[in-house]
Design a protein around this motif. Structure first.
Motif, PDB file in Angstrom:
ATOM      1  N   LEU A 159       0.829  -1.206   0.000  1.00  0.00           N
ATOM      2  CA  LEU A 159       0.000   0.000   0.000  1.00  0.00           C
ATOM      3  C   LEU A 159       0.862   1.254   0.000  1.00  0.00           C
ATOM      4  CD1 LEU A 159      -2.825  -0.982   2.491  1.00  0.00           C
ATOM      5  CD2 LEU A 159      -3.054  -0.584   0.050  1.00  0.00           C
ATOM      6  N   TYR A 214      -5.352   6.537  -5.217  1.00  0.00           N
ATOM      7  CA  TYR A 214      -6.314   5.445  -5.075  1.00  0.00           C
ATOM      8  C   TYR A 214      -7.704   5.883  -5.527  1.00  0.00           C
ATOM      9  CZ  TYR A 214      -2.839   2.776  -2.603  1.00  0.00           C
ATOM     10  OH  TYR A 214      -1.705   2.080  -2.289  1.00  0.00           O
ATOM     11  N   THR A 270      -4.391  -6.572   0.422  1.00  0.00           N
ATOM     12  CA  THR A 270      -4.061  -5.246  -0.098  1.00  0.00           C
ATOM     13  C   THR A 270      -5.175  -4.743  -1.006  1.00  0.00           C
ATOM     14  OG1 THR A 270      -1.776  -5.981  -0.161  1.00  0.00           O
ATOM     15  CG2 THR A 270      -2.274  -3.924  -1.278  1.00  0.00           C
ATOM     16  N   MET A 279      -7.859  -1.544  -0.895  1.00  0.00           N
ATOM     17  CA  MET A 279      -8.099  -0.599  -1.988  1.00  0.00           C
ATOM     18  C   MET A 279      -9.573  -0.628  -2.399  1.00  0.00           C
ATOM     19  SD  MET A 279      -4.626  -0.412  -4.023  1.00  0.00           S
ATOM     20  CE  MET A 279      -4.502  -1.791  -5.052  1.00  0.00           C
TER      21      MET A 279
END
Lengths: 439, 286
Positions: B43, B57, B134, B138
């Protein structure tokens, strides 16, 4: 309870040579078909001994074959062998990077591996973040790393850069930080590949010191692979010599190293003692002259590769000159088994002028009155020009011989192997005893 | 007696072949710190040395969505089941990105990490699991984005608040997507180690699969005779249910959802078996 920490039983590993690609599917299918019929894997039978130099006719080789080793708790086992003898494969299987083809390894306690320092370092992350990441990859928990963070940072000597991304580090700093993490790893069994050959001198000393603490002070089991015989000697309590995927020797460190070195040399030694083998690799020269024989002779004038301590060395050299050579010099070096020159001597000792060599066969003898300590040695000979930087011929590390300790030597009864190469009594002024000095 | 004691005491046994269906939960639990650190690394490292930082993001899905709105919504004029175009595409993109990212990233597990895997042992499954987590983070971030637009549309009266009570099933959707991504990833990663052809196929295949999933169009616009093909795709039910739960349009077919669920478990188990077989010796073939 037995105190065996690692038990390796009948371990073998087979590799397939060549490119993985065409033919893989058909072999996979063949294997699968054999398994379905309850038969043995057909490719396990066709494996060949792992010899790098020989060209084989099978695509399959045994990188390791029927290895049996038991390592006791607290033992520091050195593993040595030529390139391709299977050392790294053994370490890889031990560290579970790859699996064995057959056999079984059982181990007691947590295993930590150091096949490389800095595994998983991410260039974008800071030194601190990487310490955590690398530590976790090596099997430490976050709490463990946290409690040792200060020690790790100070051991690495990178305190100032610890919050800078690792991509800004010099390569030496990266290695220091990485080794520092590894040094504070506390598994019961530590598996180390040659990682000590990194960093500057100061850091290497630190690293070896740390390794010694780990093995001697803390009683952990260590497996150590290296080509550096002196670090093997100083760290290990036992050594295993791997030869073409098999255990060639297993026992005391000194004996193992000697076996390894003499094995290396005997590869190039001819059948006839004293004669230079045809395939001997001449590093320099081989123009105008060719050395054909180098040997030692004893007092009776007979060829001998063993002599007693404090006997003089009679070195005989035979060579042929294909042309007349002016202003030349012949050098003789007596080398220790690791190649270090112990004694240097040349024809200039006899006459300061160069030699004039006529075309034809020649023989020359020299008597070296040096007192070599008991041990194993070999000879290097050069024929070169005094005028120009020109080598006519050279032969390296040939005619291995042994200096034996005299059986009833009253002079130094306490030692059978003295440090250093030369044994020459020196003058100590002890007539009035030791003096006290106030400085 | 003493012999038994000895045999019991070995902590590590290295054999040619291990068990196929062992997820090694205990081992993974030992390495949970590593798992967390990998997630953190993935990240954090993504927006290091960027000016906009974590904002990326948000920017990526927004740009993708805007492109879809422009091309598929306005130029091609595809139906959106009467929903605001932005919300419709954003919902699709959010879901699809989670699945496709988990799949493509996991399918690289062995080839991408060969240098680490070649030097040190830790349960190999840590890598794909960390990738899924991960991506889950997101996904969460993008879900926030979705809700932000949702709130905007509702508050300006352009769209009626329509979250259904079936939202209770939302965690199930996520789990199915996770298992699908991991399962396919396991299978593909194992195949890629030996046959690099897969690498080229995956990129193309995932893209193609997107058009075979109701991401940029609603299932309702598909003629009945083709629906069967779409229904065979386990992601179809997920996307349709997702839109139904949050936007009130689309279909929530429990039979379909059950099919996706069973499919995901099956592919996960098969994938795990293949993964476990590969992880032992992949260093020799990678």
């Amino acid at each position: 309870m037995s105190d065996i920490a690692i038990k390796i039983e009948n371990l073998s590993k087979q590799y397939r040579l060549g490119v993985v690609g065409t033919g893989t599917i058909s072999h996979d299918l063949n294997r699968w078909w054999a398994r379905i019929r309850g038969k043995e894997d057909p490719y396990l039978k066709v494996g060949q001994v792992n010899k790098r130099e020989l060209e084989g006719n099978s695509d399959y080789v045994w990188a390791l074959k029927d290895i049996n080793i038991e390592v006791r708790q607290g033992e520091v086992l050195g593993i040595i062998g030529k390139n391709g003898a299977g050392k790294s494969t053994l370490l890889k299987i031990l560290s579970r990077v790859t699996g064995p083809t057959t056999g079984l390894i059982s181990a007691k306690g947590r295993m930590g591996t150091l096949l490389e320092v800095g595994t998983g370092f991410h260039p974008e992350l800071t030194g601190r973040e990487n310490v955590f990441l690398n530590g976790a990859i090596l099997g430490m928990t976050k709490a463990e790393i946290k409690s040792k963070l200060d020690e790790i940072v100070s051991f690495s000597g990178c305190a100032r850069y610890i919050d800078t991304p690792v991509k800004r580090y010099s390569s030496g700093m990266k290695v220091r930080l990485a080794f520092a993490v590894a040094a504070f790893l506390e598994p019961e069994i530590l598996i180390v590949d040659e990682v000590l050959a990194v960093g500057d001198v100061e850091f290497q000393k630190k690293a070896i010191g740390k390794m010694q603490d780990v093995s001697k002070g803390e009683g952990r089991t260590v497996l150590f692979v290296s080509h550096n015989m002196s670090s093997i000697k100083s760290l290990c309590t036992r050594a295993v010599l791997l030869q073409n995927g098999k255990v060639g020797f297993d026992g005391p460190v000194e004996d193992c190293i000697n076996r390894y070195i003499s094995q290396n040399r005997s590869d190039a030694t001819s059948e006839v003692p004293g004669e230079i083998p045809l395939n001997h690799k001449r590093l320099w020269g081989s123009k105008g002259a060719k050395i054909s024989h180098v040997f030692l002779s004893n007092e009776e004038g007979k060829m001998s590769n063993e002599l007693l301590f404090r006997q003089p060395l009679n070195v005989n050299i035979r060579f042929s000159a294909s042309e007349d050579i002016q202003n030349a010099m012949i050098q003789v070096r007596i080398c220790a088994i690791d190649g270090t020159t112990a004694v240097f001597s040349s024809t200039l000792d006899g006459s300061p002028k160069g030699l004039n060599i006529e075309k034809g066969e020649h023989e020359v003898n020299t008597r070296l009155n040096v007192k070599l300590n008991p041990g194993e040695y070999c000879i290097t000979v050069f024929i070169c020009s005094l005028a120009a930087n020109l080598f006519y011929d050279s032969v390296h590390e040939i005619y291995p011989f042994r200096v034996l300790a005299a059986p009833f030597d009253s002079f130094q009864p306490a030692f059978d192997r003295l440090p250093g190469f030369i044994n020459e009594p020196t003058d100590w002024d002890l007539s009035e005893g030791l003096k006290l000095t106030n400085l | 007696m003493q012999k038994n004691q000895q045999i019991d005491h070995w902590d590590t046994i290295i054999e040619p072949r291990g068990s196929l269906f062992d997820l090694k939960i205990r081992e993974i639990a030992q390495y949970k710190d590593l798992l967390i650190l990998f997630v953190r690394r993935d990240l954090v490292a993504q927006y290091k040395q960027t000016v906009l930082g974590p904002l990326w993001y948000f920017i990526q899905p927004i740009l993708t969505t805007l492109t879809y709105v422009l091309i598929f919504g306005n130029v091609a004029g595809l139906s959106t089941d009467g929903l605001p175009k932005l919300l419709f595409y954003l919902a699709g993109v959010t879901c699809w990105r989670y699945f496709s990212n988990s799949l493509t990233k996991t399918s690289n597990t062995f080839t991408q990490n060969a240098s680490i895997f070649g030097k040190v042992y830790f349960p190999r499954a840590i890598m794909p699991i960390s990738i899924t987590i991960t991506n889950l983070v997101m996904f969460g971030i993008q879900l926030l984005l979705f809700f932000a637009f949702y709130t905007y549309y509702v508050s300006t009266g352009k769209f009626e608040f329509s979250i259904q009570s079936e939202i209770l099933l939302f965690p199930l959707l996520i789990i199915i997507m996770m298992l699908l991504g991991l399962g396919f990833g396991f299978v593909l990663s194992s195949m890629t180690t030996k046959y690099r052809d897969m690498k080229h196929l995956i990129t193309f295949g995932v893209q193609l699969l997107m058009y075979g999933t109701p991401v940029i169009y609603p299932l309702s616009t598909i003629p009945d005779q083709y629906k069967v093909i779409l229904m065979a795709n386990p992601m179809t039910a997920i996307l349709e249910s997702f839109r139904f739960i949050f936007l009130g349009a689309g279909t929530m077919d429990y039979f379909q959802l059950a099919y996706s669920g069973i499919f995901s478990v099956a592919i996960f188990v098969v994938g795990l078996a293949i993964f476990n077989r590969t992880e032992k010796n992949f260093m020799d073939t990678v």
